[in-house]
Write a protein that holds these residues in place. Sequence first.
Motif: not given
Length: 486
Positions: A79-84
């Motif tokens: 989740v922490c990596a998906y949007k960026p």
Amino acid sequence: MTAKPQQQNRRNIKWVEGLRGITSALVIATHLARALDYHLFWPADEKDGTPRLLQLPFLRIPFQGRIGVPIFAFLTGFVCAYKPLKLAYQQGNTPASLMAIARSAFRRPPRLMFPAVIATICSFILSCFGAYTAANRCDSFWVRFDAPDTKPFAQNVRRLFRALLATWTSTENVYDRHQWAMRPLLVGAFQVYIVLAATIGMRFKYRILVHLLLMSYWWLNVGHLTETFGSNLALGTLLAELSQHRPTQNFISNHQRTLTFIVAPILLLVGGYIGSYPHENENYAKWSLDLMHWLVAEDKEGSRGSLLVPKGSHPGRRCTSFFIHCVAVSLFLSHSLQKLLSHRLLLWLGHHSFAVYLVHGSILRTVGMWIVYGISGQPWTPAGFNEDGTPKEQHNFLHPKSRGHKLVAIVVFTACTYTAAWAWMKWVDTACARATQWLEKRVFEDEEEERKESLAEKGFHHVQTANGNGHALLRPDESERKEPPP
């Protein structure tokens, strides 16, 4: 058939929320087993004894522990990596991706800390009113260990402040020991942010190489809980990266039947069998003893270790982590499994998962234990000395009233937990989200006027363009120049 770009942009990631919902239910199942039937952590109740149904491989996984936190670690990485990564891949906007990392890094601490503090204070209030008396006196060692003992009010207040601090330093919180995972998950999220910021400008193949090297490093590192957090965080970041890579997604779409009906089942079967490794007493059953000889390679000379369980590591956690890797890859490869996890019931459970994690411990140690052992905690004989002056060997701990009381406690505890989680999300979590959003707006420059005010504070001011079109430009304050402009 190649996936279209529009389909790539609408990729289903609801399965992440569904997996989170299943994980919260697994945490409840594990803690119920710890509290009411600890022998489920063993492959049988006694050596060479007949195992019960829930002690058999695969069926034992939800009840043997170790599974919830590694899944949360994997989800944190994803989740922490998906949007960026989505901003960098689909929009080619590296500055926006870095800004998304900065905002996520800012939001992460308060979104974890605010609810955790409130949950700790609620448990403190229960402790002040003696709600944990039955839990302090029951015959379940795990429940007694988790329940804060009774102290005078002044000492209780001092202990509260120590617990609020220790949750984020030493992970020790006597009012809610389940919060031990908060600090590692917070640190892990920032590890993901650092990796993203450091690799966002790299070419794809080198970013993938970094993720693979990190997974290898954490897997070979035999430090405390490295396989629980480090390797699963890196796996989540790797799969978030591949989920944005169009050739990878095209390959998955073109081979969906093979991946869904052959590859995914094999991964789940192999991973599930290895992940069934018992918490202790591996020699109580032949299948677990064989696993120990194969994975731990234990002989007369001691443990030699293996690729899956390096020497010096914790066998149970390593096996569970391997199982989580297999589950995550299977979900990533199979659109059918993703659709299954996108069911609205699982999405509801996932939406309330963090609240369940925070409230279930206090409810289990109060309402659950009240039903099984009684509210008063009587009759109770405290430890001390016998009439002849010799010390007593142990407390006369309370015993469960009956098996029926345990079943009622499970039903009532589960209902109370999800009701409390619903109320928590409706009021408490909403308030914490608003507080975090207010802080974010105060700290970050969102609007044009705020950016102008910020630059003005640094010595810049507004001037009109030469053509008089009314658009304001920002130029350095001439009064601050120490040398004439070039």
